[in-house]
Design an enzyme around this catalytic site. Structure first.
Site, short mmCIF file in Angstrom:
data_model
loop_
_atom_site.label_atom_id
_atom_site.label_comp_id
_atom_site.label_asym_id
_atom_site.label_seq_id
_atom_site.Cartn_x
_atom_site.Cartn_y
_atom_site.Cartn_z
N GLY A 119 0.82 -1.21 0.00
CA GLY A 119 0.00 0.00 0.00
C GLY A 119 0.85 1.26 0.00
N ALA A 141 10.09 -3.54 -5.80
CA ALA A 141 8.92 -2.66 -5.89
C ALA A 141 8.45 -2.43 -7.32
CB ALA A 141 9.24 -1.32 -5.24
N ALA A 142 8.90 -3.25 -8.25
CA ALA A 142 8.55 -3.00 -9.66
C ALA A 142 7.05 -3.06 -9.89
CB ALA A 142 9.26 -4.02 -10.54
N GLY A 143 6.39 -4.06 -9.32
CA GLY A 143 4.95 -4.18 -9.52
C GLY A 143 4.18 -3.03 -8.92
N ASP A 144 4.56 -2.60 -7.73
CA ASP A 144 3.87 -1.48 -7.09
C ASP A 144 4.13 -0.18 -7.82
OD1 ASP A 144 2.85 -3.14 -5.08
OD2 ASP A 144 4.64 -2.90 -3.85
N GLY A 175 16.18 -1.16 -3.33
CA GLY A 175 15.15 -0.75 -2.39
C GLY A 175 13.76 -0.77 -2.99
N GLY A 192 6.93 -7.93 -20.43
CA GLY A 192 6.02 -6.79 -20.55
C GLY A 192 4.72 -6.98 -19.80
#
Length: 297
Positions: free
Chosen positions: A39, A240-243, A278, A215
């Site tokens: 979140g 944190a790529a997806g977020d 990070g 992709g």
């Protein structure tokens, strides 16, 4: 404004050459504590991508909670909806290997005390252009927030992580779902992303399946179908790529960009983030995303 109803964790990140196997002990080469949680990560990603963002959630009355509140505020996120409860804040223990892969253990802490949106949260959600949701809060709380968005006519974007069975009541209130390929397979029982997308669109209006280096795949009930290639970069840390992708995508859609443009914007943001270590610390600001888009055009 974009609202995020979700988790805030302190990420305890160990960096190793190769992740340990079961029963194995390895020596790491560095360690960091980084404010995170899906979140909070999405809130920071959206704020850095150019949106006004309100965060709704909970932290404990410990040092981690104070640091997470400060980190969100410094990123420009409104934290008036961030509650403080007695006890520990949520934490995530993350192991990152030299290839940029990661494995994560989440201990909910204060996040587990959130049972639903407060009266103030409901007003914030109603005044938003989008509500971002994940599954690191109790399911009853996520469902209540999604329903509040539905009643107010606010699009709700769900990241179904960690993967678990999704009640029909939740998906009935969600506008868009954004799983990765593994979560999509778990939810639908379909290993093929194209088949998984079809199955998801039987339950929600829009779906995006992120495919890592392959992709992202987008579909809508109106019949639009897109595959957006990933930006080729050397990954340092994919935590944190997806977020980052979801936060940037939600900003682009809230600003009225068409799906193809919004997905490109989000893909560039995610590509920038994986080149840095990070979680929240890796997320690009709007100027960086726009500069990278110009260079790619």
């Amino acid at each position: 404004m974009i609202s995020v109803f979700g988790s805030a964790n302190m990420d305890l990140v160990a960096y190793v050459s190769e992740a340990p196997k079961r029963g194995e002990t390895v020596t790491g080469h560095s360690f960091r504590t980084v404010p995170g949680g899906k979140g909070a990560n999405q809130a920071i990603a959206a704020a850095r991508a150019g949106a006004q963002v309100s965060f709704l959630g909970a932290v404990g009355d410990d040092g981690f909670g104070a640091e997470m509140r400060s980190t969100l505020a410094e990123a420009g996120v409104d934290v008036h909806g961030l509650r403080e409860v007695h006890g520990p804040s949520g934490i995530a223990h993350i192991v990152v290997d030299d290839a940029g892969g990661n494995s994560i253990i989440v201990v909910p802490g204060a996040n587990g005390t959130v049972t639903g949106p407060s009266g103030g949260d409901l007003a914030t959600i109603a005044g938003s252009r989008a509500l971002l949701l994940q599954l690191e809060l109790p399911m009853e709380a996520v469902m209540a927030a999604a329903e509040a968005a539905r009643v107010s006519g606010v699009p709700a974007v769900l990241t179904p992580a960690p993967a678990q069975p999704l009640p029909d009541e939740l998906l009935d209130a969600v506008t868009m779902i954004v799983p990765n390929e593994h979560e999509a397979a778990d939810i639908t029982g379909q290993a093929d992303p194209e088949a998984a997308l079809d199955a998801l669109l039987e339950r929600v209006e829009e779906a995006v399946i992120t495919l890592g280096s392959q992709g992202a795949l987008y579909g809508s009930r109106s019949g639009e179908r897109l595959r957006v290639p990933a930006i080729r970069v050397k990954a340092v840390d994919t935590t944190a790529a997806g977020d980052t992708f979801v936060g940037a995508l939600s900003v682009a859609r809230a600003e009225g960009l068409a799906p193809a443009e919004a997905l490109r914007f989000a893909s560039v943001a995610a590509a920038l983030s994986v080149q840095r270590a990070g979680a929240s610390t890796s997320m690009p600001v709007r100027a960086e995303i726009e500069d990278a888009l110009r260079k790619l055009s």
